[in-house]
Design an enzyme around this catalytic site. Structure first.
Site, PDB file in Angstrom:
ATOM      1  N   SER A  82     -57.593 -45.592 -52.211  1.00 31.38           N
ATOM      2  CA  SER A  82     -56.313 -45.018 -52.609  1.00 31.38           C
ATOM      3  C   SER A  82     -56.097 -43.688 -51.886  1.00 31.38           C
ATOM      4  O   SER A  82     -56.177 -43.632 -50.662  1.00 31.38           O
ATOM      5  CB  SER A  82     -56.253 -44.871 -54.136  1.00 31.38           C
ATOM      6  OG  SER A  82     -54.959 -44.548 -54.554  1.00 31.38           O
ATOM      7  N   ASP A 134     -49.686 -54.246 -52.381  1.00 28.38           N
ATOM      8  CA  ASP A 134     -50.447 -53.214 -53.070  1.00 28.38           C
ATOM      9  C   ASP A 134     -49.774 -52.849 -54.400  1.00 28.38           C
ATOM     10  O   ASP A 134     -48.608 -52.433 -54.443  1.00 28.38           O
ATOM     11  CB  ASP A 134     -50.542 -51.976 -52.174  1.00 28.38           C
ATOM     12  CG  ASP A 134     -51.397 -50.883 -52.773  1.00 28.38           C
ATOM     13  OD1 ASP A 134     -50.893 -50.160 -53.651  1.00 28.38           O
ATOM     14  OD2 ASP A 134     -52.571 -50.768 -52.376  1.00 28.38           O
ATOM     15  N   HIS A 144     -55.040 -53.035 -55.949  1.00 33.24           N
ATOM     16  CA  HIS A 144     -55.116 -51.694 -55.380  1.00 33.24           C
ATOM     17  C   HIS A 144     -56.585 -51.296 -55.409  1.00 33.24           C
ATOM     18  O   HIS A 144     -57.158 -51.120 -56.472  1.00 33.24           O
ATOM     19  CB  HIS A 144     -54.278 -50.707 -56.188  1.00 33.24           C
ATOM     20  CG  HIS A 144     -54.222 -49.328 -55.588  1.00 33.24           C
ATOM     21  ND1 HIS A 144     -53.632 -49.078 -54.362  1.00 33.24           N
ATOM     22  CD2 HIS A 144     -54.698 -48.128 -56.028  1.00 33.24           C
ATOM     23  CE1 HIS A 144     -53.719 -47.788 -54.090  1.00 33.24           C
ATOM     24  NE2 HIS A 144     -54.364 -47.193 -55.080  1.00 33.24           N
TER      25      HIS A 144
END
Length: 396
Positions: free
Chosen positions: A198, A294, A360
């Site tokens: 991330s 995502d 994610h």
């Protein structure tokens, strides 16, 4: 020579992976405890033993001004490698979004993402950080480090706001932690991999060449960004929500002077916080691991509440239950991602794996990293694909 292969999963979505060696085919868990540079095994619901690693604080960092938002010292979790992995290192930069205003950063400094005084004393090491050969065949016995994220700008800032009592020292934190690890044996590394998930994936891109510069030319050094390829995308209202957020981060922390000059010499600083504008200037071999759908970007960049006041995208963004028009919009996002990666994929040193999963972060979790958990249509699990790229095992 590169070849392109498309395969279809049972959902009818695409799967694309590209390996740097010429083969092309298609969050974070915290535990509380009070150990320092130690590890233990804890039982999870599936009755499996999970490695839990203690927090180490870099006390010497204060003298260098390498501190978290609130002025506390940075920290990391270190698991020592053994056997054939004793001189190999994985450094994982923790993710956790960003703060995009002074008020936001003041709120953040009252959390574990802004102060080491509030950090969990243990973290679970899973996925790429697992110490089990069956779950992590290529890297299980390497030295593994999780660097805690407490600056709010992907380890990139180097300024302060005295009035607000905020320290924006992410870049200094990165260098201070690396210096501490070098003193603990990383200077002898034969192989090293910098990665993050991330906002930590964005950090891995931004700090990749800095990481490489720490080692002699004889050390194999590569980087991987997991779910860090954030696109400068148009949201469903026609605005650019993520660009607005990134502009806030850049301005609040004064990143104009710390972002890559190869980018800021011809683009505005906010554009240079987007990976699509900097990956082609990264000299160190880099792997992009991302979902074309995502889940964080769908919820926060494509259809955030500000762009969807009627909440018509709720089911699509929260559970990937999308209608035909929504899927058409997401297909456009997917194609924009692939287009942004086109030049990057042409370099023989780079690699990428773009998945059709609604997800994610794929490398931190056992269920997505473990090679036995690939989707229908995938001929390799993610762990094997990344290993093939890192060790240059795939044949042209």
């Amino acid at each position: 020579m590169y070849a392109l292969l498309w395969s279809w999963s049972f959902t009818g979505l695409f799967l694309l992976s590209i390996l740097a060696n010429g083969v092309m085919g298609s969050d974070e868990m915290d535990l509380f405890n009070s150990f320092n540079d130690t590890y233990a095994f804890v039982k999870q619901d599936d009755d499996a033993d999970v490695l839990a690693v203690g927090l180490t604080l870099v006390q010497a960092a204060t003298a260098e001004g390498s501190v978290c938002l609130d002025g506390s010292v940075p920290g990391y979790h270190l698991y020592h490698g053994y056997g054939s992995g004793v001189n190999n290192w994985i450094i994982q930069l923790q993710g956790g979004a960003w703060c995009d205003s002074i008020e936001d950063c003041q709120n953040r400094k009252r959390s574990s993402y802004g102060s080491s005084t509030l950090m969990e004393k243990q973290l679970n090491f899973t996925g790429l950080l697992s110490n089990k050969a069956a779950e992590n065949p290529d890297f299980y016995n390497w030295n593994k480090v999780k660097v805690r994220y407490c600056d709010g700008a992907s380890f990139s800032g180097d300024s302060e706001n005295k009035t607000a009592q905020l320290q924006f020292r992410g870049k200094r934190i990165f260098l201070a932690v690396m210096e501490d690890l070098m003193a603990k044996g990383m200077c002898q590394a034969k192989q090293a991999l910098l990665n993050g998930c991330s906002s930590g994936g964005l950090s891995a891109i931004l700090r990749c060449d800095d990481f490489k510069s720490l080692f002699p030319l004889t050390t194999k050094v590569k980087c991987m960004s997991d779910a860090g390829f954030f696109l400068d995308a148009v949201d469903i209202s026609g605005a650019r929500s993520l660009r607005r957020m990134y502009s806030g981060v850049v301005n609040a922390q004064g990143l104009q002077n710390t972002l890559p000059r190869t980018c800021t010499s011809h683009l505005d600083p906010t554009s240079c916080f987007f990976p699509q504008n900097i990956i082609n200037q990264v000299k160190t071999p880099l792997f992009i691991l991302n979902s074309a759908f995502d889940s964080w970007q769908i919820e926060n960049s494509i259809a955030p509440p500000s762009a969807d006041p009627s909440d018509s995208w709720h089911n699509c963004s929260s559970s990937f239950t999308c209608n035909a028009s929504q899927m058409q919009f997401l297909e456009g996002f997917k194609m924009s991602m692939l287009d942004a990666l086109k030049t990057f994929s042409m370099s023989s040193k780079n690699g990428m794996f773009i998945s059709s999963r609604w997800a994610h972060c794929l490398a931190e979790r056992k269920d997505t990293w473990f090679p036995g958990n690939s989707q229908p249509g995938e001929d390799k699990g993610i762990a094997v694909v990344v290993g093939d790229w890192y060790f240059e095992r795939a044949k042209k």
